[in-house]
Design an enzyme around this catalytic site. Structure first.
Site, PDB file in Angstrom:
ATOM      1  N   CYS A 162     -49.893  -3.082   5.439  1.00 46.67           N
ATOM      2  CA  CYS A 162     -48.710  -4.084   6.293  1.00 46.67           C
ATOM      3  C   CYS A 162     -47.386  -4.353   6.132  1.00 46.67           C
ATOM      4  CB  CYS A 162     -49.632  -5.560   7.186  1.00 46.67           C
ATOM      5  SG  CYS A 162     -49.173  -6.285   8.528  1.00 46.67           S
ATOM      6  N   LYS A 202     -42.099  -2.908  13.267  1.00 43.96           N
ATOM      7  CA  LYS A 202     -42.056  -3.871  13.733  1.00 43.96           C
ATOM      8  C   LYS A 202     -40.789  -3.355  14.701  1.00 43.96           C
ATOM      9  CE  LYS A 202     -45.628  -3.896  15.537  1.00 43.96           C
ATOM     10  NZ  LYS A 202     -46.111  -2.741  14.422  1.00 43.96           N
ATOM     11  N   GLY A 207     -56.790  -3.864 -10.117  1.00 44.46           N
ATOM     12  CA  GLY A 207     -58.174  -5.014 -10.619  1.00 44.46           C
ATOM     13  C   GLY A 207     -59.807  -3.628 -11.001  1.00 44.46           C
ATOM     14  N   GLU A 253     -53.824  16.024  20.084  1.00 42.63           N
ATOM     15  CA  GLU A 253     -54.773  15.345  19.900  1.00 42.63           C
ATOM     16  C   GLU A 253     -56.214  16.584  19.444  1.00 42.63           C
ATOM     17  OE1 GLU A 253     -57.226  13.384  19.438  1.00 42.63           O
ATOM     18  OE2 GLU A 253     -55.403  11.866  19.763  1.00 42.63           O
ATOM     19  N   HIS A 283     -44.809 -21.867  35.830  1.00 41.81           N
ATOM     20  CA  HIS A 283     -44.062 -20.718  36.836  1.00 41.81           C
ATOM     21  C   HIS A 283     -42.697 -20.797  36.487  1.00 41.81           C
ATOM     22  CE1 HIS A 283     -43.983 -18.522  40.959  1.00 41.81           C
ATOM     23  NE2 HIS A 283     -43.140 -18.986  40.782  1.00 41.81           N
TER      24      HIS A 283
END
Length: 568
Positions: A123, A132, A198, A283, A538
């Site tokens: 990530c 991002k 590990g 696709e 609002h």
């Protein structure tokens, strides 16, 4: 606000289903939790005493005793029992491992994480975070290039341009900053960061690197995933790339083919077209964006694909992709997905393989504890407990995140890790995966939580209840119109008999931020009847959801819990 406590009927020792999982679907457990009304948190049925009247009314506020315990836990990373080096050892320091480690320290557990690469995992280093940064750039470029949009706001801007290396540096610098933040947060709490690969030697023993052996009362596998590359595709990292390479933005090709039109493919199509590339989607299924609600996919294609420099081939497999070399372009051989007959050959400048991700579980030493992976995924039950080849639970061993394949999202991994920590500290917890939201950060964004309409109708037919749908448009929202961003809808899928939210899907401005009101409602068991009474500022985009809930037609009835949420 109404909410629920979920407790499973099945005993803790029950074995998990070990059926294989699909990348594009979220498996649902057959165990049904008991639903109890509560003021905002999923908690165990016993030991619900609170020390003050304020805590009785709102138990999510900690008592002084709890606050003192937390402060003590944060001071020194707890102390392990005498027979183990640690109370909790986490293999992998990505978002899932990080979330579990911080929660464990808060609970007073002596905790360590094992990291064989870099803190932050996929990530932070090769996924959510740097992508991002690139999408922030593509969003600005789209705004600056849209003369019609700017003129409608009364703005005039000269020709927009970009510095490719500066854009790449922005993504890399952001990843470095977040990686540093994660490392510092763990160090500040006293979490030990053990460097090395590990390998599990037993249910409570791990070898780190070549010789260091560490024991722990409980162990969590949180090793994440890597890009999945189908057979026949040759990746050279330059002209045939995965998302790991694309995030470095070493070049912006004139024409790039993107294999796969899911989250990864869509986001990169947004980046590349904003920076001037032409894109061709390849696709395998008959429609683009197959993992999204069909109605959302249809609208998103009209906005995100059709007006842009994008064409596409659906119902085809890329059986062979050869990188560019010796002055020749990238060569892509396509066959019909159903008949397997040759269909077409493409010559492009570059190809991005966005066919999903595969679990990173090789070399974990799972054979030492008689665990057999399923297409690479570690089998677990609904509490993330690892299941061995005989269907029995491996004592004190858990697996979270992409490595178990339940829901391949960073925040899902973190939620699973926190759930495990709750369990090892004595609080039974089953995570409701249908309450976990997902988002695609295109411009505009797509977000969703729960079931799609076809999934909901299938469940309704099977369980014998009616399914209704409500919709609202961003075109009726004052804030969206003020931004001249009225393209988009919000869709609510629900049960009209009791007001249960089955799914919410949003396509529009800041959809990724708007989805959480719905996801929290699902997590807490809040009915639509109660959401109709909620107040929204609002003018804000949140009123899209306000109108959505108000437009739902729910039968009037006395306050009662919705049907049991499905634990997955």
């Amino acid at each position: 606000m109404q909410c629920s406590l979920s407790l499973p009927f099945s005993p803790a020792s029950s074995s998990a289903a070990t059926s294989s999982r699909s990348h594009s679907s979220f498996p649902i457990s057959t165990g049904k939790p008991l639903n109890l009304r509560f003021c905002g948190l999923r908690r165990e049925a016993l030991g619900l005493g609170f020390t003050t009247s304020l805590n009785r009314r709102c138990p999510q506020l900690p008592s002084r005793q709890h606050a003192t315990t937390v402060s003590a836990a944060l001071s020194d990373n707890g102390s392990s029992s005498k027979s183990f080096d640690y109370d909790l050892l986490i293999i992998g320091a990505g978002v899932g491992g990080h979330g579990a480690a911080l929660h464990a320290v808060e609970k007073g557990l002596k905790t360590a994480v094992v990291e064989g690469d870099v803190v932050g995992g996929t990530c932070v280093n090769r996924g959510c975070v740097p992508s991002k940064a690139l999408l922030a750039v593509s969003g600005r470029m789209r705004e600056l290039k849209s003369d019609h949009h700017l003129k409608s706001l009364g703005l005039q801007v000269s020709a927009a341009g970009y510095d490719r290396q500066a854009v790449a540096d922005h993504a890399n610098n952001l990843a470095s900053k977040i990686r540093s933040n994660l490392t510092n947060s763990m160090k500040a709490l006293g979490v030990d960061i053990l460097t090395g690969v590990g390998t599990i030697l037993g249910s409570q023993k791990v070898k780190i690197g070549s010789s260091n052996i560490v024991t722990a009362k409980d162990i969590i596998i949180a090793t994440g995933s890597v890009p999945f590359v189908p057979k026949g595709i040759e990746v050279d990292g330059k002209t045939v790339i995965t998302s790991d390479h694309a995030l470095k933005l070493e070049s912006v090709p004139d024409w790039i083919a993107i294999v796969g039109s899911g989250y990864i493919g869509l986001e990169f199509s947004d980046v590349y077209t904003a920076l001037g590339s032409e894109v061709t989607f390849i696709e395998a299924l008959d429609q683009l964006m197959p993992g999204f609600d069909p109605e959302i996919s249809k609208l998103a294609q009209r906005v995100l694909i059709n007006p842009r420099n994008i064409d596409y081939h659906t119902g085809v497999f890329a059986t062979k992709i050869t990188p560019a070399r010796d002055g020749k372009p990238v060569l892509i051989e396509l066959i019909d997905a159903k008949t397997k007959e040759p269909k077409d050959t493409l010559e492009v400048d570059a190809a991005l393989i966005a066919t999903g991700r595969a679990p990173f579980t090789q070399g974990l030493g799972l054979e030492n504890i008689d665990v057999v992976t399923q297409r690479g995924f570690v089998p677990v039950d609904e509490r993330m407990r690892v299941v061995d080849a005989n269907g029995k639970l491996v004592p004190h061993l858990y697996c979270i995140g992409d490595a178990n394949g339940k829901m391949m999202l960073a925040h899902a991994a973190s939620a699973q890790g926190i759930s495990v920590v709750e369990q090892v500290t004595g609080r039974d917890h089953v995570l409701n995966h249908l309450s976990i939201p997902a988002a695609c950060f295109t411009h505009p964004e797509i977000s969703m939580v729960g079931l799609t309409e076809p999934q909901a109708r299938e469940r309704g037919e099977k369980e014998g209840f009616e399914v209704s749908v409500a919709k609202t448009s961003f075109k009726a929202n004052t804030k969206a119109l003020a931004e001249n961003e009225g393209e988009g809808i919000a869709k609510l899928i629900y049960r009209p008999d009791n007001g249960e939210i089955l799914g919410v899907h949003i396509f529009g401005l800041h959809a990724a931020d708007l989805i959480h009101e719905a996801s929290n409602a699902i997590a807490l068991g809040t009915r639509i009847q109660d959401l109709k009474l909620a107040v929204h500022a609002h003018p804000t985009l949140s009123e899209v959801l306000d109108e959505l809930f108000k437009s739902a037609k729910v039968k009037e009835q006395a306050s009662s819990p919705v049907s049991e949420p499905v634990a997955v």
